[in-house]
Design a protein around this motif. Structure first.
Motif, PDB file in Angstrom:
ATOM      1  N   VAL A   1      -4.469   5.956 -19.645  1.00 26.97           N
ATOM      2  CA  VAL A   1      -4.629   6.836 -18.671  1.00 26.97           C
ATOM      3  C   VAL A   1      -6.221   6.418 -18.033  1.00 26.97           C
ATOM      4  N   VAL A   2      -5.650   5.942 -16.565  1.00 27.67           N
ATOM      5  CA  VAL A   2      -6.713   5.631 -15.644  1.00 27.67           C
ATOM      6  C   VAL A   2      -6.607   6.867 -14.674  1.00 27.67           C
ATOM      7  N   ARG A   3      -8.352   7.423 -14.748  1.00 25.75           N
ATOM      8  CA  ARG A   3      -8.480   7.869 -13.371  1.00 25.75           C
ATOM      9  C   ARG A   3      -8.811   7.235 -12.506  1.00 25.75           C
ATOM     10  N   ALA A   4      -8.603   7.591 -10.794  1.00 23.72           N
ATOM     11  CA  ALA A   4      -8.641   6.427  -9.889  1.00 23.72           C
ATOM     12  C   ALA A   4     -10.937   7.315  -9.476  1.00 23.72           C
ATOM     13  N   PRO A   5     -11.662   6.430  -9.406  1.00 21.15           N
ATOM     14  CA  PRO A   5     -12.134   5.668  -8.655  1.00 21.15           C
ATOM     15  C   PRO A   5     -12.519   6.848  -7.561  1.00 21.15           C
ATOM     16  N   SER A   6     -14.779   7.057  -7.800  1.00 18.68           N
ATOM     17  CA  SER A   6     -14.520   7.397  -6.566  1.00 18.68           C
ATOM     18  C   SER A   6     -15.934   6.858  -5.813  1.00 18.68           C
TER      19      SER A   6
ATOM     20  N   LEU B   1      -3.094  -1.230 -19.116  1.00 16.28           N
ATOM     21  CA  LEU B   1      -4.023  -0.875 -18.503  1.00 16.28           C
ATOM     22  C   LEU B   1      -3.686  -1.455 -17.428  1.00 16.28           C
ATOM     23  N   GLY B   2      -3.156  -2.877 -17.469  1.00 17.58           N
ATOM     24  CA  GLY B   2      -2.973  -3.765 -15.611  1.00 17.58           C
ATOM     25  C   GLY B   2      -1.916  -2.977 -15.116  1.00 17.58           C
ATOM     26  N   ALA B   3      -0.743  -2.339 -16.269  1.00 19.13           N
ATOM     27  CA  ALA B   3      -0.091  -1.210 -15.246  1.00 19.13           C
ATOM     28  C   ALA B   3      -0.423  -0.658 -14.264  1.00 19.13           C
ATOM     29  N   ALA B   4      -1.523  -0.297 -14.722  1.00 16.00           N
ATOM     30  CA  ALA B   4      -2.041   1.090 -14.381  1.00 16.00           C
ATOM     31  C   ALA B   4      -3.227   0.596 -12.438  1.00 16.00           C
ATOM     32  N   LEU B   5      -3.754  -0.769 -13.255  1.00 22.45           N
ATOM     33  CA  LEU B   5      -4.911  -1.054 -12.346  1.00 22.45           C
ATOM     34  C   LEU B   5      -3.676  -1.770 -11.172  1.00 22.45           C
ATOM     35  N   MET B   6      -2.585  -1.461 -11.186  1.00 20.36           N
ATOM     36  CA  MET B   6      -2.050  -2.565  -9.833  1.00 20.36           C
ATOM     37  C   MET B   6      -1.617  -1.507  -8.746  1.00 20.36           C
ATOM     38  N   VAL B   7      -2.221  -0.457  -9.456  1.00 22.24           N
ATOM     39  CA  VAL B   7      -1.627   1.093  -8.066  1.00 22.24           C
ATOM     40  C   VAL B   7      -3.565   1.492  -8.197  1.00 22.24           C
ATOM     41  N   LEU B   8      -4.321   1.433  -9.044  1.00 24.49           N
ATOM     42  CA  LEU B   8      -6.055   1.955  -8.243  1.00 24.49           C
ATOM     43  C   LEU B   8      -6.809   0.773  -7.955  1.00 24.49           C
ATOM     44  N   ASP B   9      -6.121  -0.668  -8.324  1.00 23.67           N
ATOM     45  CA  ASP B   9      -7.296  -1.182  -7.634  1.00 23.67           C
ATOM     46  C   ASP B   9      -6.773  -1.702  -6.385  1.00 23.67           C
ATOM     47  N   GLU B  10      -6.948  -1.619  -5.086  1.00 21.33           N
ATOM     48  CA  GLU B  10      -6.482  -1.370  -3.890  1.00 21.33           C
ATOM     49  C   GLU B  10      -7.108  -2.607  -3.511  1.00 21.33           C
ATOM     50  N   GLY B  11      -8.643  -3.535  -3.732  1.00 23.87           N
ATOM     51  CA  GLY B  11      -8.473  -4.993  -3.102  1.00 23.87           C
ATOM     52  C   GLY B  11      -7.239  -5.909  -4.027  1.00 23.87           C
TER      53      GLY B  11
ATOM     54  N   ILE C   1     -11.120   4.084 -17.719  1.00 25.96           N
ATOM     55  CA  ILE C   1     -10.114   4.820 -18.704  1.00 25.96           C
ATOM     56  C   ILE C   1     -10.977   6.642 -18.870  1.00 25.96           C
ATOM     57  N   VAL C   2      -9.710   7.219 -18.877  1.00 23.33           N
ATOM     58  CA  VAL C   2      -9.606   8.332 -20.032  1.00 23.33           C
ATOM     59  C   VAL C   2      -8.868   8.496 -21.394  1.00 23.33           C
ATOM     60  N   LEU C   3      -8.077   7.869 -22.034  1.00 21.70           N
ATOM     61  CA  LEU C   3      -7.665   8.018 -22.545  1.00 21.70           C
ATOM     62  C   LEU C   3      -6.610   5.888 -23.091  1.00 21.70           C
ATOM     63  N   ALA C   4      -6.459   5.858 -23.862  1.00 19.14           N
ATOM     64  CA  ALA C   4      -5.845   5.344 -24.870  1.00 19.14           C
ATOM     65  C   ALA C   4      -5.022   5.533 -25.588  1.00 19.14           C
TER      66      ALA C   4
ATOM     67  N   SER D   1       0.536  -0.817  -0.017  1.00 18.87           N
ATOM     68  CA  SER D   1      -0.388   0.674  -0.356  1.00 18.87           C
ATOM     69  C   SER D   1       0.671   1.077  -0.144  1.00 18.87           C
ATOM     70  N   ARG D   2       0.096   2.273  -0.559  1.00 18.07           N
ATOM     71  CA  ARG D   2       0.638   3.469  -0.085  1.00 18.07           C
ATOM     72  C   ARG D   2       0.077   5.040   0.659  1.00 18.07           C
ATOM     73  N   LYS D   3       1.565   5.267   0.920  1.00 16.86           N
ATOM     74  CA  LYS D   3       0.618   6.406   1.445  1.00 16.86           C
ATOM     75  C   LYS D   3      -0.430   7.369   0.997  1.00 16.86           C
ATOM     76  N   GLN D   4      -0.591   7.543  -0.781  1.00 18.66           N
ATOM     77  CA  GLN D   4      -1.617   8.632  -0.872  1.00 18.66           C
ATOM     78  C   GLN D   4      -1.783   8.084  -2.331  1.00 18.66           C
ATOM     79  N   ARG D   5      -2.463   7.412  -2.199  1.00 16.00           N
ATOM     80  CA  ARG D   5      -3.392   6.913  -3.690  1.00 16.00           C
ATOM     81  C   ARG D   5      -3.204   8.301  -4.666  1.00 16.00           C
ATOM     82  N   PRO D   6      -2.300   8.018  -5.686  1.00 22.30           N
ATOM     83  CA  PRO D   6      -2.683   8.789  -7.038  1.00 22.30           C
ATOM     84  C   PRO D   6      -3.941   9.332  -7.897  1.00 22.30           C
ATOM     85  N   ASP D   7      -4.498  10.754  -8.051  1.00 25.72           N
ATOM     86  CA  ASP D   7      -5.726  11.109  -8.878  1.00 25.72           C
ATOM     87  C   ASP D   7      -6.124  10.202 -10.400  1.00 25.72           C
ATOM     88  N   VAL D   8      -4.921   9.975 -11.181  1.00 26.68           N
ATOM     89  CA  VAL D   8      -4.549   9.928 -11.924  1.00 26.68           C
ATOM     90  C   VAL D   8      -2.896   8.742 -12.561  1.00 26.68           C
ATOM     91  N   VAL D   9      -3.113   7.689 -13.052  1.00 22.02           N
ATOM     92  CA  VAL D   9      -2.181   6.334 -13.542  1.00 22.02           C
ATOM     93  C   VAL D   9      -1.769   6.199 -14.892  1.00 22.02           C
TER      94      VAL D   9
END
Length: 585
Positions: free
Chosen positions: A30-35, A263-273, A42-45, A8-16
């Motif tokens: 480009v993936v934006r963190a979930p609300s 996409l997998g590289a971004a999800l490993m940061v944003l999917d906290e589960g 996914i914002v941009l591919a 886990s990281r101290k603070q999850r970024p808003d965009v990865v």
């Protein structure tokens, strides 16, 4: 390597932003963190040249960039860790990662994490260890934008999430295959780099990698099984892995083939589960070495008027420190004086505990004698699998017996040794395929008591107990013909053989070339079986059981006849054993 092992990281970024290079182009997602209550979006591919991707990075201020290292330059291992708290498992994985890879790999290019729990796992969790070979620094895409790195297997693990199943990725441009196996009996990971011709299908190369990894894990795997694992693990066909996990675009096989890894590289940061963010803790260049504190302090003190101020402070300390130390010592003694009464009250408990330890040291159980006594109490037909002795002098035995009568005799012999307190009773008894598995426990009472073995193998050798009177450990009974089944077990039958053949068998314990294991045992009537003793029934049963095992393709009529006689002889052995026990009483 300070961050490795923390999931886990101290603070999850808003965009990865995940980036993977294929040829001269870069694929960026480009993936934006979930609300709250939503999924990452996914914002941009986009796939473009390095310069265009650099411009795009300038539009996402503060975004975290995770790049995927070239597959052919990475290696991977997989192991298991016992289930514990997240902090304990992370610490264990961190220590294991330092031992998994050679010292030539720099610490900033090693990453490890505990994989998400999948169905079927019980007491352990799988852990993935990845490393990026080489020490040369990797240039950043855009100056001023920090980059983290991960591996292809790390991205695949994030794409799979907590779904059970293997996942495979083949990169023809680098002649490399990434395999992440998660079958019922195998959990392993491997990156295979091989120089193969373009005529060989990559499905076949992937299947060969699966077979090699299964063999390394001690599991047999034929081509059909390997092909099935490759077909089921082709990651681009499993778009259902991402169903409900991300939004913002339609994900199909073609999209996943192009943008799946970033996409997998971004999800490993944003999917906290998933708790896989530790897998992207690699860096493209070695961290900058900070100056030692003593050097930094010396440089600071040497500037301006600071030497004069420091000298005056040193003189003041030289005078005042002795008085301060004296007062501190006085205060410490006053504090300890208050606790002297508690120390005296606890000293009695400490002495009692020390006496108990001395008593335990002088009264240790003689393990060699106990093992010999327990083995001497085991009759022929009992296999002792495990013997444990706890600190409280409790002993536990786990083993197998050929039948319940032999198990009962073993219990009787153990009680007769008088080594244990009270009567020994089994804690678990279970019969499987004619074999009785048992567990028992008891408390040692007289471990030093002399015990006489229940059987005398001098008067009655093991061969005589197995084959009948006249047999020894080097000579079989006269007239017995030794046959060997397909599994290598001996089969004895009283076939009429010439005297010369019988003598040859008696002097040579190896299977005789002239003895045919395909010859069926002679037919027995129910009256013949009813007259047999337990020893005679056991020998006849052994001969027929061995023949059935070694002659699976024999004539069905003969095989059914021998099988029926084998079952009747087993029942006769049980009945004769009860009759003999009744006569002994």
């Amino acid at each position: 390597m300070s961050n490795r092992g923390s999931n886990s990281r101290k603070q999850r970024p808003d965009v990865v932003i995940g980036i993977h290079q294929t040829g001269d182009d870069l694929q960026m997602v480009v993936v934006r963190a979930p609300s709250a209550g939503q999924q990452p979006r996914i914002v941009l591919a986009k796939s473009a040249s390095r310069s265009m991707i650099s411009q795009e990075l300038g539009t996402f201020k503060g975004a975290m960039v995770v790049r995927v290292a070239p597959l052919a330059q990475t290696i991977a291992r997989m192991s298991v860790v016992p289930i514990a708290g997240e902090a304990e498992m992370s610490a264990a994985v961190n220590l294991m990662a330092e031992a998994e890879f050679p010292a030539s790999i720099p610490p900033h290019r090693i990453a490890a994490a505990v994989l998400p729990k999948v169905s079927g796992e019980a007491q352990t969790r799988a852990a993935l260890f990845t490393a990026w070979l080489g020490r040369e620094a990797m240039p950043v895409i855009r100056e001023g934008v920090d980059e983290q790195w991960t591996t292809v297997l790390g991205a695949l693990a994030a794409l799979r999430g907590d779904k059970k199943g293997s996942i495979i990725h083949a990169d023809r441009s680098s002649s490399a295959v990434a395999v992440l196996l998660n079958e019922d009996s195998v959990q392993a990971a491997r990156v295979v780099v091989d120089d193969v011709s373009d005529e060989i299908p990559w499905e076949r190369v992937s299947a060969a990698a699966v077979q090699d990894l299964m063999a390394t894990s001690g599991q047999e795997c034929d081509e059909a099984t390997a092909d099935a694992i490759v077909n089921e693990g082709r990651w681009t066909s499993h778009t259902d892995w991402l169903t409900g996990r991300v939004t913002g675009t339609l994900i199909d096989a073609a999209w996943l083939e192009k943008y799946g890894l970033p996409l997998g590289a971004a999800l490993m940061v944003l999917d906290e589960g998933l708790k896989l963010s530790a897998l992207c803790d690699m860096s493209g260049e070695a961290p900058k070495i900070k100056k030692p504190a003593i050097v930094a302090i010396g440089e600071w003190l040497s500037q301006g008027a600071r030497p004069i101020v420091v000298g005056a402070a040193a003189i003041a300390l030289l005078v005042g420190v002795p008085f301060g130390l004296s007062y501190a010592r006085y205060a410490a003694l006053q504090t300890r004086k208050v606790g002297l009464a508690d120390i005296n009250s606890k000293s009695g408990d400490i002495k009692l505990r020390a006496a108990m330890y001395r008593q335990l040291q002088t009264a240790r159980a003689p393990m060699t004698k106990l093992l010999s006594d327990i083995a001497g109490a085991a009759p022929v037909g009992v296999e002792i699998v495990e013997t444990r002795l706890s600190v409280d002098q409790d002993i536990a035995i786990r083993g197998k017996a050929t039948n319940t009568e032999v198990h009962g005799q073993f219990m009787k012999n153990l009680n007769a040794t008088k080594l244990f307190a009270g009567s020994i009773k089994p804690t678990r008894t279970e019969s499987k395929d004619g074999v009785t598995e048992f567990e028992l426990s008891a408390k040692l009472d007289n471990p030093h008591l002399p015990v006489k073995a229940s059987g005398d193998f001098v008067k009655s050798p093991l061969a005589a107990q197995l084959w009948g009177e006249g047999a020894t450990n080097t000579t079989m009974p006269v007239g017995a013909v030794r046959q060997v089944t397909a599994s290598g077990k001996p089969v004895v039958g009283n076939n009429a053989k010439p005297a010369g053949a019988a003598a040859a068998v008696a002097t040579d314990r190896r299977p005789s070339p002239s003895a045919s294991s395909s010859e069926a045992p002679p037919e027995l009537t129910d009256a013949d079986i009813a007259k047999m003793t337990r020893s005679e029934a056991m020998k006849a049963w052994s001969a027929r059981a061995g023949w059935v095992t070694a002659n699976g393709k024999a004539d069905p009529g003969v095989k059914d006849r021998v099988t029926a006689e084998r079952d009747k002889l087993r029942e006769r052995m049980t009945a004769a054993g009860k009759e003999e026990q009744g006569g002994t009483k």
